[in-house]
Design an enzyme around this catalytic site. Structure first.
Site, PDB file in Angstrom:
ATOM      1  N   GLY A   1       2.443   9.828 -53.704  1.00  0.00           N
ATOM      2  CA  GLY A   1       3.247   9.518 -54.726  1.00  0.00           C
ATOM      3  C   GLY A   1       2.651  10.611 -55.936  1.00  0.00           C
TER       4      GLY A   1
ATOM      5  CG  ASP B   1       3.335  18.503 -50.737  1.00  0.00           C
ATOM      6  OD1 ASP B   1       3.311  19.406 -50.272  1.00  0.00           O
ATOM      7  OD2 ASP B   1       2.519  17.399 -51.150  1.00  0.00           O
TER       8      ASP B   1
ATOM      9  CE  LYS C   1       2.730  20.342 -47.069  1.00  0.00           C
ATOM     10  NZ  LYS C   1       1.457  19.767 -47.743  1.00  0.00           N
TER      11      LYS C   1
END
Ligand SMILES: C[S@@+](CC[C@H](N)C(=O)[O-])C[C@H]1O[C@@H](n2cnc3c(N)ncnc32)[C@H](O)[C@@H]1O
Length: 196
Positions: free
Chosen positions: A52, A111, A151
């Site tokens: 988070g 991500d 990513k």
């Protein structure tokens, strides 16, 4: 310069000091400092959000008039912020997006990292599959002019991903934040201004 893996490097320590759940927050912070993607009042979707730290930063950037929603396979411990929501789910499952209750987003961050097998080509293939889905979600759920951050690991399918991203966004940048470990091949693709 040593390439030894240092789990407790300066970004790890900085994350502890500043109350971030992971050092990844400083990757997004560097991307934000360079590209100014997230603005107060924005609605942001964060894919692969556990534990988070991206959400912690996004919550600050969008402020109380904005909203951040994070999705991950793993539950995310309550962030105790009224403008941040989390959901447990697989981002590859198209049904999950119907439950979001928000029309379109200003920014999508990802991500996402697949659980690794150690077999380079297999891992790169899994990452590519996740990123293809991120682009699909961006195409469907971003506002025209919206931005994506994802990513990626340069590999066999990286050019295909870049090509797909270039078809959707006016500008694509490849950026490696300082907080990415030197030994990692990880980069972030930043797609600016979704074409309408
Ligand atoms: C590097 S971590 C994300 C860290 C996060 N950005 C932060 O700042 O705390 C990558 C995450 O991707 C998630 N993930 C991988 N595949 C997924 C999938 N198919 N659906 C949802 N989450 C996934 C993993 O569970 C993991 O928590």
């Amino acid at each position: 310069m040593s390439k030894v893996y240092q789990p407790h490097d300066r970004f790890f320590k900085k994350a502890k000091e500043q109350g971030y759940r992971a050092r990844s927050a400083f990757k997004l912070q560097a991307i934000q400092a360079r590209f100014h993607l997230i603005r107060p009042g924005d609605k942001v979707l964060d894919l692969g959000a556990a534990p988070g730290s991206f959400l912690q930063l996004i919550g600050k950037l969008v402020g109380l008039k904005g909203m951040a929603i994070g999705i991950d396979l793993k539950p995310i411990k309550d962030l105790k912020k009224p403008n941040v929501k989390t959901m447990v789910g697989d981002i590859l499952d198209d049904n999950i997006y119907h439950q979001l209750g928000i029309g379109r987003f200003d920014v999508i961050t990802s991500d996402l990292a697949p659980s690794t097998s150690g077999i380079k080509s297999l891992d790169a293939g899994r990452s590519f599959q996740l990123n293809e889905q991120v682009l699909k979600v961006a195409e469907r759920y971003l506002k025209p002019g919206g931005h994506v951050v994802m990513k990626a690991f340069p590999g066999a399918e990286h050019d295909t991903l870049l090509k797909k991203a270039k078809g959707l966004f006016k500008t694509i940048k490849v950026f490696k934040p300082e907080a990415v470990r030197r030994s990692s091949r990880e980069v972030y693709l930043v797609g600016l201004h979704l074409k309408s």
